[in-house]
Design a protein around this motif. Structure first.
Motif, PDB file in Angstrom:
ATOM      1  N   ARG A 403       0.824  -1.214   0.000  1.00 46.66           N
ATOM      2  CA  ARG A 403       0.000   0.000   0.000  1.00 46.66           C
ATOM      3  C   ARG A 403       0.858   1.265   0.000  1.00 46.66           C
ATOM      4  O   ARG A 403       0.474   2.284  -0.577  1.00 46.66           O
ATOM      5  CB  ARG A 403      -0.982   0.003   1.175  1.00 46.66           C
ATOM      6  CG  ARG A 403      -0.390   0.341   2.525  1.00 46.66           C
ATOM      7  CD  ARG A 403      -1.464   0.534   3.601  1.00 46.66           C
ATOM      8  NE  ARG A 403      -0.907   1.193   4.766  1.00 46.66           N
ATOM      9  CZ  ARG A 403      -0.867   2.501   4.944  1.00 46.66           C
ATOM     10  NH1 ARG A 403      -1.384   3.304   4.022  1.00 46.66           N
ATOM     11  NH2 ARG A 403      -0.329   3.037   6.016  1.00 46.66           N
ATOM     12  N   GLN A 406       2.069   1.672  -3.599  1.00 44.44           N
ATOM     13  CA  GLN A 406       0.961   2.142  -4.435  1.00 44.44           C
ATOM     14  C   GLN A 406       0.664   3.610  -4.186  1.00 44.44           C
ATOM     15  O   GLN A 406       0.393   4.373  -5.119  1.00 44.44           O
ATOM     16  CB  GLN A 406      -0.281   1.295  -4.177  1.00 44.44           C
ATOM     17  CG  GLN A 406      -0.164  -0.135  -4.687  1.00 44.44           C
ATOM     18  CD  GLN A 406      -1.278  -1.034  -4.190  1.00 44.44           C
ATOM     19  OE1 GLN A 406      -2.178  -0.589  -3.471  1.00 44.44           O
ATOM     20  NE2 GLN A 406      -1.222  -2.301  -4.558  1.00 44.44           N
ATOM     21  N   LEU A 455      -9.525   0.724   6.669  1.00 40.72           N
ATOM     22  CA  LEU A 455      -8.106   0.424   6.478  1.00 40.72           C
ATOM     23  C   LEU A 455      -7.437   0.157   7.817  1.00 40.72           C
ATOM     24  O   LEU A 455      -6.645  -0.778   7.957  1.00 40.72           O
ATOM     25  CB  LEU A 455      -7.409   1.574   5.759  1.00 40.72           C
ATOM     26  CG  LEU A 455      -5.891   1.417   5.569  1.00 40.72           C
ATOM     27  CD1 LEU A 455      -5.577   0.187   4.750  1.00 40.72           C
ATOM     28  CD2 LEU A 455      -5.298   2.652   4.917  1.00 40.72           C
TER      29      LEU A 455
END
Length: 467
Positions: A403, A406, A455
């Motif tokens: 993550r 990204q 998240l």
């Protein structure tokens, strides 16, 4: 995960099993009754006190060290009590039960996975990247990974992200000023060298991306699948890479019926090496394939398609066999068809110790080696690290997750669009401002300044209980 955040919590903080020392940790407001019940007195802040831990009837459960960390000077930012006892599971369960008994009227409950670290994050003791680095340090499978996780845990990665944020916010301020005062004939962007600032920002970002990309390799490891025809030496290569006899090696075709996986490390990088069944079909001119081997071959292709790199093993001792060469060509075509272009395929020419000169001449486009003697094995190791993008680990590598990578890629894309706007004859300042705003949101996701509850729940639920 975000429910009942104000409840005091307790958990065994050490791993299950027997050990010399075990720790029970309590965190939250109003834990004084627990302290009094277990320890019999108030404790000096941040001093280890040796004393008996008592049950409800005054009997001794164990003797050990008790430490009180008053808020906000604790890991969680709340009042914390740590009981360090002997590491037997029964002793620790008795201490846990006694804590729950003593704290029931203040709502003390057993902590959920990762809840202590989650509270440290929510109480601004650490940011989200540091919280994830704690779990990565615990899970590290190599020394290099552990050191990188420790750097991220200490805040190096977060500091790099925050430095990018400061530059980005300053650039946003210039753009917003130009938008807010269009009647003033002042070109804030030109006078402040906005283009130069953006270029500098992109250069710094690319350094952070390179280091975090290396960290992602350290954390996730590399899945390497060994593929090829039966008896090409796949199991021997796995054993050679691992330095141990893990897979059965025989001259009989089809010995390996299912995948054999082993975690090894190269230059501190975790490598998940998978040995697979030999690739062939009933038309290979060999004996008929039974049902078990068919399943093994199907599983081999499944592993190949999920690989980060494929070692396509060729047998140099059979380079004059027409059927063998034809099948190698067929497998090469299937690999090209089934694998995306980004997955590297390394041609490995095995059994160089048995090969003649014409056969060795074919190895110029791959690695010639012998799994039996070890010749060429080091060249193969270095090629593996090269094709997956690993560089010798500099001290600045941050432990990073997918993550994080990204998010940084998202920032890079937004800044590229912003650069295009600045380079236009008539920049659309509102679009430029939006590109920079989106870039800031991507960066903020890394440290948790901007993130969703979903998240957070996903991240902390993967921690162990007691951490």
């Amino acid at each position: 995960m975000l429910a009942r955040l104000h409840d005091p919590i307790v958990a065994i903080a050490t791993a299950p099993g027997r050990g010399a020392v075990g720790i029970v940790r309590v965190s939250g407001k109003d834990i004084a009754p627990v302290m009094a019940a277990l320890c019999g007195k108030r404790l000096l802040p941040r001093h280890a006190t040796y004393l008996p831990f008592r049950d409800a009837h005054g009997g001794i459960i164990d003797q050990g060290l008790a430490i009180h960390f008053p808020a906000p000077h604790s890991f969680t930012g709340e009042d914390v009590l740590e009981l360090q006892a002997h590491g037997g599971p029964v002793v620790l369960q008795l201490l846990l039960a006694r804590c729950l008994e003593a704290g029931w009227h203040v709502g003390l409950r057993v902590a959920q996975p990762g809840e202590f670290t989650e509270r440290a994050f929510l109480n601004d003791k650490i940011d989200l990247a540091q919280a994830e680095a704690i779990a990565d340090l615990i899970d590290a499978s190599t020394e290099t990974a552990a050191r990188s996780a420790a750097r991220s845990m200490s805040g190096e990665f977060s500091q790099a992200v925050n430095a990018l944020l400061e530059k980005l916010i300053h650039l946003r301020m210039l753009v917003e000023a130009t938008l807010d005062f269009p009647e003033e004939d002042i070109d804030f962007l030109q006078k402040a060298d906005a283009r130069g600032q953006l270029v500098s920002l992109q250069q710094t970002l690319h350094v952070v991306m390179q280091r975090s990309g290396q960290g992602a390799i350290l954390r996730e490891g590399i899945k390497v699948v060994i593929a090829g025809q039966p008896n090409a030496g796949k199991s021997s290569l796995l054993n050679a890479l691992a330095g141990a006899e893990l897979a059965i090696v025989t001259p009989i075709a089809g010995t390996t019926r299912d995948k054999v996986m082993q975690l090894i490390q190269l230059d501190g990088v975790p490598l998940h090496v998978v040995d697979t069944a030999g690739l062939r079909d009933a038309g290979d001119g060999l004996q008929d394939i039974d049902e078990v081997e068919k399943i093994g071959i199907e599983r081999a292709w499944t592993e190949i398609q999920s690989a980060d790199a494929v070692l396509f093993l060729h047998d140099l001792s059979r380079q004059s066999a027409i059927n063998y060469i034809a099948n190698d060509v067929r497998i090469a075509g299937l690999l090209a068809q089934k694998l995306p272009p980004k997955i590297p395929i390394i041609d490995v020419w095995n059994k160089s110790d048995l090969a003649d000169a014409p056969a060795l001449a074919k190895t110029t486009d791959g690695i010639a080696m012998s799994a039996k003697t070890g010749a060429g094995l080091q060249d193969l190791r270095q090629r593996l690290l090269q094709v997956v993008g690993w560089q010798s680990a500099p001290e600045g590598v941050y432990m990073a997750r997918a993550r994080h990578v990204q998010a940084l890629q998202g920032v890079d894309g937004q800044l590229a669009r912003a650069s295009a706007q600045l380079g236009a004859a008539q920049p659309a300042l509102d679009l430029l401002a939006e590109d920079l705003r989106q870039a800031q949101l991507h960066l903020s996701e890394i440290t948790g300044q901007f993130t969703s509850d979903d998240l957070l729940g996903e991240i902390f639920s993967r921690f162990c209980i007691g951490k």
